[in-house]
Design a protein around this motif. Sequence first.
Motif, PDB file in Angstrom:
ATOM      1  N   SER A  54       0.831  -1.206   0.000  1.00  0.00           N
ATOM      2  CA  SER A  54       0.000   0.000   0.000  1.00  0.00           C
ATOM      3  C   SER A  54       0.863   1.252   0.000  1.00  0.00           C
ATOM      4  O   SER A  54       0.648   2.183  -0.786  1.00  0.00           O
ATOM      5  N   MET A  55       1.875   1.269   0.844  1.00  0.00           N
ATOM      6  CA  MET A  55       2.782   2.413   0.923  1.00  0.00           C
ATOM      7  C   MET A  55       3.644   2.517  -0.346  1.00  0.00           C
ATOM      8  O   MET A  55       3.911   3.619  -0.840  1.00  0.00           O
ATOM      9  N   SER A  56       4.086   1.381  -0.877  1.00  0.00           N
ATOM     10  CA  SER A  56       4.941   1.391  -2.056  1.00  0.00           C
ATOM     11  C   SER A  56       4.212   1.956  -3.274  1.00  0.00           C
ATOM     12  O   SER A  56       4.759   2.778  -4.022  1.00  0.00           O
ATOM     13  N   TYR A  57       2.972   1.524  -3.483  1.00  0.00           N
ATOM     14  CA  TYR A  57       2.227   2.035  -4.630  1.00  0.00           C
ATOM     15  C   TYR A  57       1.791   3.482  -4.405  1.00  0.00           C
ATOM     16  O   TYR A  57       1.678   4.267  -5.365  1.00  0.00           O
ATOM     17  N   GLY A  58       1.589   3.861  -3.144  1.00  0.00           N
ATOM     18  CA  GLY A  58       1.304   5.259  -2.842  1.00  0.00           C
ATOM     19  C   GLY A  58       2.480   6.147  -3.192  1.00  0.00           C
ATOM     20  O   GLY A  58       2.324   7.246  -3.745  1.00  0.00           O
TER      21      GLY A  58
END
Length: 212
Positions: A54-58
């Motif tokens: 979630s954080m990586s794609y954000g």
Amino acid sequence: MEKLDFKKRDKPYYSGKVGRFDRIDVPPMNYLMIDGEGGPIGESYAPSIGALYSMSYGLKFLSKTELEMDYVVGPLQGLWWAEDMNTFIAREKDQWLWTMMIRQPDWLTKDDVEQVRTAAIAKNAGKKEPPTSEELLRKVRLETYHEGDCVQVLHVGSYDEEGPILHKMHHEFIPENGLQMHMKHHEIYLNDPRRVAPEKLKTVLRQPIKPA
């Protein structure tokens, strides 16, 4: 807009030959990281991976839209260790500790991470069962990790079949070359296990070393 792909640009760090141990010098790299315990069978493992992605794609979205620099989200990687590293060879997963991580471009900062984290938490607010808990999102951190001198080998097959090649790496190749293990066992998962048959999974197995 040119898109950075770590696996193409830095191919030696994401490749190898089955059964061949390569000596490689790994430079400092930036990763999003999250810690846990209990191996991939632990209750927190899958939700933690969800928070990490979630954080990586954000961050990828922020980088592309606000910084105008795009990249391919890198493969999932893991640092694994235990009080007794022989539990790896024996596959006693309940004894394992881990840090799961995804490499990030050098241009992203901790301020960018906080911006993405705040947006992710706000997006989940008000949902009865958020896909990623605020607690796990807050555990994700950006950190520079430097391994330096390493031995690595490509493993093709199920994760549970890593034992023999790890035994050969730890107890034969490393000591026979006047070396000893240093830091944590590192795995780089080149396939998605949800889409690839176990016997076709490709995993880079890496072990930092130092003179014995």
